[in-house]
Motif scaffolding. Structure first.
Motif, PDB file in Angstrom:
ATOM      1  N   ARG A   9      35.242  34.598  51.576  1.00 52.84           N
ATOM      2  CA  ARG A   9      34.813  35.778  50.825  1.00 52.84           C
ATOM      3  C   ARG A   9      36.061  36.525  50.386  1.00 52.84           C
ATOM      4  O   ARG A   9      37.150  36.320  50.935  1.00 52.84           O
ATOM      5  N   TYR A  10      35.906  37.383  49.399  1.00 54.79           N
ATOM      6  CA  TYR A  10      37.060  38.159  48.954  1.00 54.79           C
ATOM      7  C   TYR A  10      37.555  39.065  50.082  1.00 54.79           C
ATOM      8  O   TYR A  10      36.772  39.579  50.887  1.00 54.79           O
ATOM      9  N   ARG A  12      38.857  42.324  51.947  1.00 56.48           N
ATOM     10  CA  ARG A  12      38.435  43.724  51.912  1.00 56.48           C
ATOM     11  C   ARG A  12      39.537  44.583  52.528  1.00 56.48           C
ATOM     12  O   ARG A  12      40.310  44.103  53.357  1.00 56.48           O
ATOM     13  N   TYR A  50      46.563  42.784  46.258  1.00 54.00           N
ATOM     14  CA  TYR A  50      45.581  41.712  46.077  1.00 54.00           C
ATOM     15  C   TYR A  50      44.357  42.208  45.314  1.00 54.00           C
ATOM     16  O   TYR A  50      43.881  41.545  44.394  1.00 54.00           O
ATOM     17  N   LEU A  51      43.832  43.350  45.717  1.00 51.96           N
ATOM     18  CA  LEU A  51      42.615  43.869  45.098  1.00 51.96           C
ATOM     19  C   LEU A  51      42.850  44.310  43.654  1.00 51.96           C
ATOM     20  O   LEU A  51      41.977  44.134  42.796  1.00 51.96           O
ATOM     21  N   LEU A  54      42.800  41.204  41.704  1.00 50.22           N
ATOM     22  CA  LEU A  54      41.425  40.725  41.530  1.00 50.22           C
ATOM     23  C   LEU A  54      40.781  41.417  40.321  1.00 50.22           C
ATOM     24  O   LEU A  54      40.103  40.776  39.512  1.00 50.22           O
ATOM     25  N   LYS A  57      42.148  39.873  37.252  1.00 46.52           N
ATOM     26  CA  LYS A  57      41.946  38.419  37.237  1.00 46.52           C
ATOM     27  C   LYS A  57      43.261  37.640  37.281  1.00 46.52           C
ATOM     28  O   LYS A  57      43.390  36.561  36.700  1.00 46.52           O
ATOM     29  N   LYS A  59      44.797  37.564  40.524  1.00 55.52           N
ATOM     30  CA  LYS A  59      44.822  37.187  41.943  1.00 55.52           C
ATOM     31  C   LYS A  59      43.387  37.098  42.444  1.00 55.52           C
ATOM     32  O   LYS A  59      42.546  37.933  42.116  1.00 55.52           O
ATOM     33  N   TYR A  60      43.168  36.078  43.272  1.00 54.36           N
ATOM     34  CA  TYR A  60      41.856  35.864  43.884  1.00 54.36           C
ATOM     35  C   TYR A  60      42.089  35.672  45.380  1.00 54.36           C
ATOM     36  O   TYR A  60      42.365  34.561  45.832  1.00 54.36           O
ATOM     37  N   PHE A  62      41.074  35.390  49.162  1.00 52.17           N
ATOM     38  CA  PHE A  62      39.924  35.049  49.997  1.00 52.17           C
ATOM     39  C   PHE A  62      40.256  35.142  51.484  1.00 52.17           C
ATOM     40  O   PHE A  62      41.318  34.678  51.922  1.00 52.17           O
TER      41      PHE A  62
END
Length: 177
Positions: A9-10, A12, A50-51, A54, A57, A59-60, A62
């Motif tokens: 999952r992404y 948090r 990171y966020l 995201l 688009k 960086k993704y 997980f």
């Protein structure tokens, strides 16, 4: 996304303590192109980066979660290759107590599939320090080709660059589902 044993999952913001436990470990850091974190504030800043990536688009990030225990095992980061904007590259780091359990081997195929089907990149790269034979083997087993070996300033060993092209992915995509 799920494999038999793991949920991805992404990342948090509240993952900072688990990530800090990983990135403060010198044994983990020596395989990465990053510095050891000295405090949780550095890790919070990394998660923020990171966020933000995201959102743009680029960086993704997980989280790798073990399904059975719900333990946070590590991070699989897919990010834009700044030297080739038709490519994405990845970084994976796992808490040392979970090394050698086949995590990388199990999750890597679905991350390859995600990269080519959702991000729609032309190339997917992995950079490995020359002595890290276990990571090289996982890449080779997933049909990544050694592209080049090069030197980076302030890194005491050579770096191996591996690539999987969209064309090669398309030929083998049934293997990554």
């Amino acid at each position: 996304m799920n494999t038999e044993k793991y949920h991805l999952r992404y990342i948090r913001e509240e993952d900072y303590k688990d990530i800090f436990e990983i990135v403060k470990n010198e044994n983990v850091i020596k395989n990465l192109n990053m510095t050891k974190h000295k405090n949780e504030e550095e890790t919070k800043a990394l998660i923020k980066e990171y966020l933000n990536g995201l959102k743009t688009k680029t960086k993704y990030p997980f989280a790798i979660i073990e399904k059975k225990s719900q333990n946070f095992l590590g991070v699989f980061l897919i990010k834009l290759d700044l030297y080739d904007e038709d490519s994405f590259e990845f970084t994976i780091y796992i808490n040392e107590k979970y090394w050698y359990q086949g995590i990388y081997k199990e999750i890597f195929p679905i991350m390859i599939d995600f990269t080519f089907t959702h991000i729609k990149t032309k190339n997917f790269r992995g950079f490995v320090k020359e002595y890290n034979t276990a990571s090289s083997k996982v890449l080779e087993n997933n049909h990544f080709k050694l592209e080049k070996i090069f030197k980076v300033p302030n890194i005491p060993c050579n770096i191996k660059s591996y690539v999987l092209t969209k064309k090669e992915y398309e030929k083998r995509k049934r293997l990554y589902k």
